[in-house]
Scaffold this active site. Structure first.
Site, PDB file in Angstrom:
ATOM      1  N   ARG A  51       6.241   5.321  -0.241  1.00 50.06           N
ATOM      2  CA  ARG A  51       5.057   5.685  -0.940  1.00 50.06           C
ATOM      3  C   ARG A  51       4.809   6.793  -1.942  1.00 50.06           C
ATOM      4  O   ARG A  51       4.173   7.163  -2.674  1.00 50.06           O
ATOM      5  CB  ARG A  51       3.916   5.941   0.247  1.00 50.06           C
ATOM      6  N   LYS A  80       0.410  -7.465  -1.408  1.00 53.51           N
ATOM      7  CA  LYS A  80       1.865  -6.899  -0.306  1.00 53.51           C
ATOM      8  C   LYS A  80       1.684  -7.665   0.939  1.00 53.51           C
ATOM      9  O   LYS A  80       2.561  -8.303   1.533  1.00 53.51           O
ATOM     10  CB  LYS A  80       1.812  -5.488  -0.260  1.00 53.51           C
ATOM     11  N   ARG A  94      -7.600   6.200  -3.220  1.00 52.70           N
ATOM     12  CA  ARG A  94      -6.305   5.452  -3.006  1.00 52.70           C
ATOM     13  C   ARG A  94      -5.652   4.906  -4.226  1.00 52.70           C
ATOM     14  O   ARG A  94      -4.455   4.886  -4.255  1.00 52.70           O
ATOM     15  CB  ARG A  94      -6.613   4.076  -1.766  1.00 52.70           C
TER      16      ARG A  94
HETATM   17  P1  AP5 Z   1      -3.685  -7.631   0.447  1.00 53.85           P
HETATM   18  O1  AP5 Z   1      -2.653  -8.731   1.028  1.00 53.85           O
HETATM   19  O2  AP5 Z   1      -4.520  -7.302   1.759  1.00 53.85           O
HETATM   20  O3  AP5 Z   1      -3.079  -6.365  -0.305  1.00 53.85           O
HETATM   21  P2  AP5 Z   1      -2.220  -5.194  -0.012  1.00 53.85           P
HETATM   22  O4  AP5 Z   1      -1.490  -4.979  -1.044  1.00 53.85           O
HETATM   23  O5  AP5 Z   1      -1.544  -5.361   1.399  1.00 53.85           O
HETATM   24  O6  AP5 Z   1      -3.268  -4.185   0.098  1.00 53.85           O
HETATM   25  P3  AP5 Z   1      -3.664  -2.620   1.080  1.00 53.85           P
HETATM   26  O7  AP5 Z   1      -4.989  -2.341   0.530  1.00 53.85           O
HETATM   27  O8  AP5 Z   1      -3.619  -3.106   2.605  1.00 53.85           O
HETATM   28  O9  AP5 Z   1      -2.787  -1.763   0.571  1.00 53.85           O
HETATM   29  P4  AP5 Z   1      -2.753  -0.425   0.741  1.00 53.85           P
HETATM   30  O10 AP5 Z   1      -1.335  -0.221   0.356  1.00 53.85           O
HETATM   31  O11 AP5 Z   1      -3.669   0.235   0.269  1.00 53.85           O
HETATM   32  O12 AP5 Z   1      -3.024  -0.385   2.381  1.00 53.85           O
HETATM   33  P5  AP5 Z   1      -2.055   0.122   3.630  1.00 53.85           P
HETATM   34  O13 AP5 Z   1      -2.427  -0.659   4.651  1.00 53.85           O
HETATM   35  O14 AP5 Z   1      -0.435   0.074   3.043  1.00 53.85           O
HETATM   36  O15 AP5 Z   1      -4.663  -8.348  -0.366  1.00 53.85           O
HETATM   37  C1  AP5 Z   1      -5.856  -7.855  -0.644  1.00 53.85           C
HETATM   38  C2  AP5 Z   1      -7.080  -8.815  -0.801  1.00 53.85           C
HETATM   39  O16 AP5 Z   1      -6.776  -9.748  -1.617  1.00 53.85           O
HETATM   40  C3  AP5 Z   1      -7.022  -9.797   0.576  1.00 53.85           C
HETATM   41  O17 AP5 Z   1      -8.394 -10.208   1.054  1.00 53.85           O
HETATM   42  C4  AP5 Z   1      -6.236 -11.183   0.324  1.00 53.85           C
HETATM   43  O18 AP5 Z   1      -6.767 -12.220   1.015  1.00 53.85           O
HETATM   44  C5  AP5 Z   1      -6.670 -11.119  -1.294  1.00 53.85           C
HETATM   45  N1  AP5 Z   1      -5.543 -11.729  -2.129  1.00 53.85           N
HETATM   46  C6  AP5 Z   1      -4.220 -11.401  -1.887  1.00 53.85           C
HETATM   47  N2  AP5 Z   1      -3.413 -12.242  -2.808  1.00 53.85           N
HETATM   48  C7  AP5 Z   1      -4.336 -12.842  -3.369  1.00 53.85           C
HETATM   49  C8  AP5 Z   1      -4.226 -13.675  -4.799  1.00 53.85           C
HETATM   50  N3  AP5 Z   1      -3.001 -13.686  -5.337  1.00 53.85           N
HETATM   51  N4  AP5 Z   1      -5.493 -13.831  -5.192  1.00 53.85           N
HETATM   52  C9  AP5 Z   1      -6.931 -13.747  -4.833  1.00 53.85           C
HETATM   53  N5  AP5 Z   1      -6.755 -12.828  -3.780  1.00 53.85           N
HETATM   54  C10 AP5 Z   1      -5.732 -12.458  -3.001  1.00 53.85           C
HETATM   55  O19 AP5 Z   1      -2.355   1.750   3.848  1.00 53.85           O
HETATM   56  C11 AP5 Z   1      -3.621   2.278   4.231  1.00 53.85           C
HETATM   57  C12 AP5 Z   1      -3.483   3.951   4.391  1.00 53.85           C
HETATM   58  O20 AP5 Z   1      -2.633   3.994   5.549  1.00 53.85           O
HETATM   59  C13 AP5 Z   1      -3.131   4.605   3.228  1.00 53.85           C
HETATM   60  O21 AP5 Z   1      -4.360   4.789   2.364  1.00 53.85           O
HETATM   61  C14 AP5 Z   1      -2.441   5.700   3.831  1.00 53.85           C
HETATM   62  O22 AP5 Z   1      -3.568   6.592   4.249  1.00 53.85           O
HETATM   63  C15 AP5 Z   1      -1.929   5.400   4.997  1.00 53.85           C
HETATM   64  N6  AP5 Z   1      -0.499   4.838   4.779  1.00 53.85           N
HETATM   65  C16 AP5 Z   1       0.119   3.419   4.587  1.00 53.85           C
HETATM   66  N7  AP5 Z   1       1.353   3.744   4.553  1.00 53.85           N
HETATM   67  C17 AP5 Z   1       1.828   4.859   4.236  1.00 53.85           C
HETATM   68  C18 AP5 Z   1       3.083   5.516   3.941  1.00 53.85           C
HETATM   69  N8  AP5 Z   1       3.991   4.963   3.667  1.00 53.85           N
HETATM   70  N9  AP5 Z   1       2.907   6.931   3.759  1.00 53.85           N
HETATM   71  C19 AP5 Z   1       1.748   7.802   3.996  1.00 53.85           C
HETATM   72  N10 AP5 Z   1       0.589   7.174   4.264  1.00 53.85           N
HETATM   73  C20 AP5 Z   1       0.739   5.730   4.549  1.00 53.85           C
END
Ligand code: AP5
Length: 227
Positions: free
Chosen positions: A88, A13, A174
């Site tokens: 979420r 994402k 997660r």
């Molecule tokens: P990346 O693009 O970083 O993936 P992502 O989907 O953004 O993954 P996240 O782990 O950041 O999502 P998340 O939803 O768990 O975390 P968030 O920060 O929202 O890609 C991942 C990796 O793969 C990278 O190294 C990239 O280079 C690589 N990659 C990408 N595309 C690729 C491809 N096609 N091929 C190969 N490699 C690739 O949330 C963190 C925490 O915050 C949550 O656990 C929660 O506690 C809190 N939180 C956040 N939002 C909320 C909410 N709305 N409500 C409540 N709590 C929340």
């Protein structure tokens, strides 16, 4: 366009949001980034969020909704936005529907990014972030790029760190939270006629093309609905 990117942790994402920002000039609104910034500042809100984030649980809706309401009131979101990691759960999705209804600016597209669980784990364990410019790279899926690139801020190799919630136990939680609380949003948005699903595996530019095709199809349906 007003877009939601829906997908499990590691589905790409953030990576695809940044590409959409560059191409379309609309801002990325990532609740994960906003929360990490609050944690880094040590604000009261950040301290409350930190505990849930370290455990892999969702941060309380009231905190996240407050942050989103404030961010979507910023003038740069008037021309559209990309929501990354929000909503979420159903309560957040319904609150967002109400917020956007109030201002007469409904969502144009919700794209679900579909990635196999084995690939998600590989991506998350190889993910690193540059502490100077914030760029996200991957030591396992795109190692050549991670090694070759220089940091645009320092002109030196990136100084990489691993997100504290990218450890095995927290990632398992997660993924469980995603299945239980976030996946139901697929039906929520399908019922609204907004949902498109893309296969989000393969090289990043290929996923980007599939995403653009899904957004173009959403734009076409939105135009038909308006006519
Ligand atoms: P990346 O693009 O970083 O993936 P992502 O989907 O953004 O993954 P996240 O782990 O950041 O999502 P998340 O939803 O768990 O975390 P968030 O920060 O929202 O890609 C991942 C990796 O793969 C990278 O190294 C990239 O280079 C690589 N990659 C990408 N595309 C690729 C491809 N096609 N091929 C190969 N490699 C690739 O949330 C963190 C925490 O915050 C949550 O656990 C929660 O506690 C809190 N939180 C956040 N939002 C909320 C909410 N709305 N409500 C409540 N709590 C929340």
């Amino acid at each position: 366009m007003r877009i939601v990117l829906l997908g499990a942790p590691g589905s790409g994402k953030g990576t695809q949001s940044q590409r959409l920002v560059e191409r379309h000039g609309i801002p990325q609104v990532s609740t994960g980034d906003l929360l990490r910034a609050a944690v880094a500042k040590g604000t009261a809100l950040g301290l409350r969020a930190k505990e849930a984030m370290s455990a892999g649980r969702l941060v309380a809706d009231e905190i996240v909704l407050g942050m989103i309401r404030e961010r979507l009131a910023d003038p740069d979101t008037r021309g559209g936005f990309i929501l990354d990691g929000f909503p979420r759960n159903l309560a957040q999705a319904r609150a967002l529907d109400a917020m956007l209804r109030e201002v007469g600016q409904p969502l144009d597209a919700v794209v679900q990014m579909d990635v196999d669980y084995g690939e998600l784990s590989r991506r998350i364990s190889g993910r690193r972030t540059c502490s100077d410019c914030g760029r996200v790279v991957n030591l396992l899926t795109t190692p050549a790029e991670a090694e070759r690139e220089l940091c645009p801020k320092t002109g030196k190799p990136h100084r990489l760190f691993q997100r504290p919630d990218d450890n095995e136990a927290t990632v398992a939680e997660r993924l469980k939270v995603y299945e239980q609380q976030t996946r139901p949003l697929v039906d929520h948005y399908r019922d609204q006629g907004l949902l498109r699903t893309i296969h989000a595996e393969g090289p990043v530019p290929e996923v980007e093309q599939r995403l653009e095709a899904a957004l173009a199809a959403s734009r076409a349906s939105a135009a038909t609905r308006r006519d």
